[in-house]
Design an enzyme around this catalytic site. Structure first.
Site, PDB file in Angstrom:
ATOM      1  N   SER A   1       0.833  -1.202   0.000  1.00 33.97           N
ATOM      2  CA  SER A   1       0.000   0.000   0.000  1.00 33.97           C
ATOM      3  C   SER A   1       0.873   1.260   0.000  1.00 33.97           C
ATOM      4  CB  SER A   1      -0.952  -0.051   1.197  1.00 33.97           C
ATOM      5  OG  SER A   1      -1.932   0.959   1.115  1.00 33.97           O
TER       6      SER A   1
ATOM      7  N   ASP B   1      -9.740  -4.425  -4.689  1.00 31.10           N
ATOM      8  CA  ASP B   1      -9.184  -3.463  -3.739  1.00 31.10           C
ATOM      9  C   ASP B   1     -10.028  -2.191  -3.744  1.00 31.10           C
ATOM     10  OD1 ASP B   1      -7.578  -1.654  -2.296  1.00 31.10           O
ATOM     11  OD2 ASP B   1      -5.737  -2.588  -3.001  1.00 31.10           O
TER      12      ASP B   1
ATOM     13  N   HIS C   1      -7.834  -5.250  -0.338  1.00 29.59           N
ATOM     14  CA  HIS C   1      -6.630  -4.499   0.020  1.00 29.59           C
ATOM     15  C   HIS C   1      -5.827  -5.307   1.043  1.00 29.59           C
ATOM     16  CE1 HIS C   1      -4.248  -0.870  -0.083  1.00 29.59           C
ATOM     17  NE2 HIS C   1      -4.256  -0.798   1.245  1.00 29.59           N
TER      18      HIS C   1
END
Length: 215
Positions: A107, A161, A193
């Protein structure tokens, strides 16, 4: 004999380095016998998309979900990149071949890993981005050295995601290809995610392919 190698793992916003140390246990092959892992923690700072709450964050994030068009904290990213480069330089000074150094992250950490690889003056072993995004505007291409362009990139992203949609990952992949870099993009159906074991298997194989033998 496997040459010494170094993997720098950068966690996502709100997380910590120690909480990610278990990742190294996925890599038990003989090729990784001499691999050293590092899991630094981000500094605490107010984060705009979290209503200014102070939390571990490599740089500011202005909105969620993050798209290719989202505003970017380029100044904060550059400051974070300097810190990552210092960690890489320390490892190189200790005798590790830069082409056996891998910068990876999830991320926000993946975005920082990408920025750090693009702006490092030497060719690295590789950069691995999981559910990440490009934290710069496209003008950054002018600052990527010919040596950095030789660093291979692995980009893994879940198709479901909702925080960093796969379209942001695809835009990053397209940017890297246009910059003349080798980027292997893997989309994982039904993955949100997060990182799944299949992605770690891909990472394992990819890293083995890019490790340099001791000379």
């Amino acid at each position: 004999m496997a040459a010494p190698s170094f993997v720098l793992w950068l966690h996502g916003r709100g997380d910590s380095g120690p909480a990610n140390e278990h990742i190294s246990t996925y890599f038990s092959s003989p090729e990784f016998k001499n691999t050293r892992w590092s899991f630094p923690s981000a500094p605490h700072m107010p984060v705009t998309c979290n209503y200014g709450i102070v939390m571990p964050s490599w740089f500011d994030v202005y909105e969620l979900p993050i798209s290719a068009e989202s505003p970017k904290d380029e100044k904060g990213v550059l400051k974070a990149v300097e810190n990552v480069h210092a960690m890489i330089d320390k490892e190189v000074a200790a005798g590790t071949n830069s082409q056996n150094i891998f910068v990876c992250g999830f991320s926000q950490g993946g975005a920082l890993a990408l920025a750090s690889v693009l702006l490092y003056p030497k060719t690295l072993g590789g950069g691995a981005i999981f559910s990440g995004f490009l934290p710069f505007n496209s003008s950054i291409v002018e600052q990527i050295s010919p040596e950095a362009k030789k660093t291979p990139i692995l980009w893994c992203h879940g198709t479901d995601d909702d925080r960093v949609p796969v379209t942001a990952g695809q835009a990053g992949h397209q940017f890297l290809e246009q910059a003349g870099m080798n980027c292997e993009f893997k989309a994982y159906p039904d993955l949100g995610h997060s990182i799944n074991p299949e992605e770690f298997q891909s990472f394992d194989s990819w890293m083995k392919n890019h490790l340099k033998n001791s000379t």
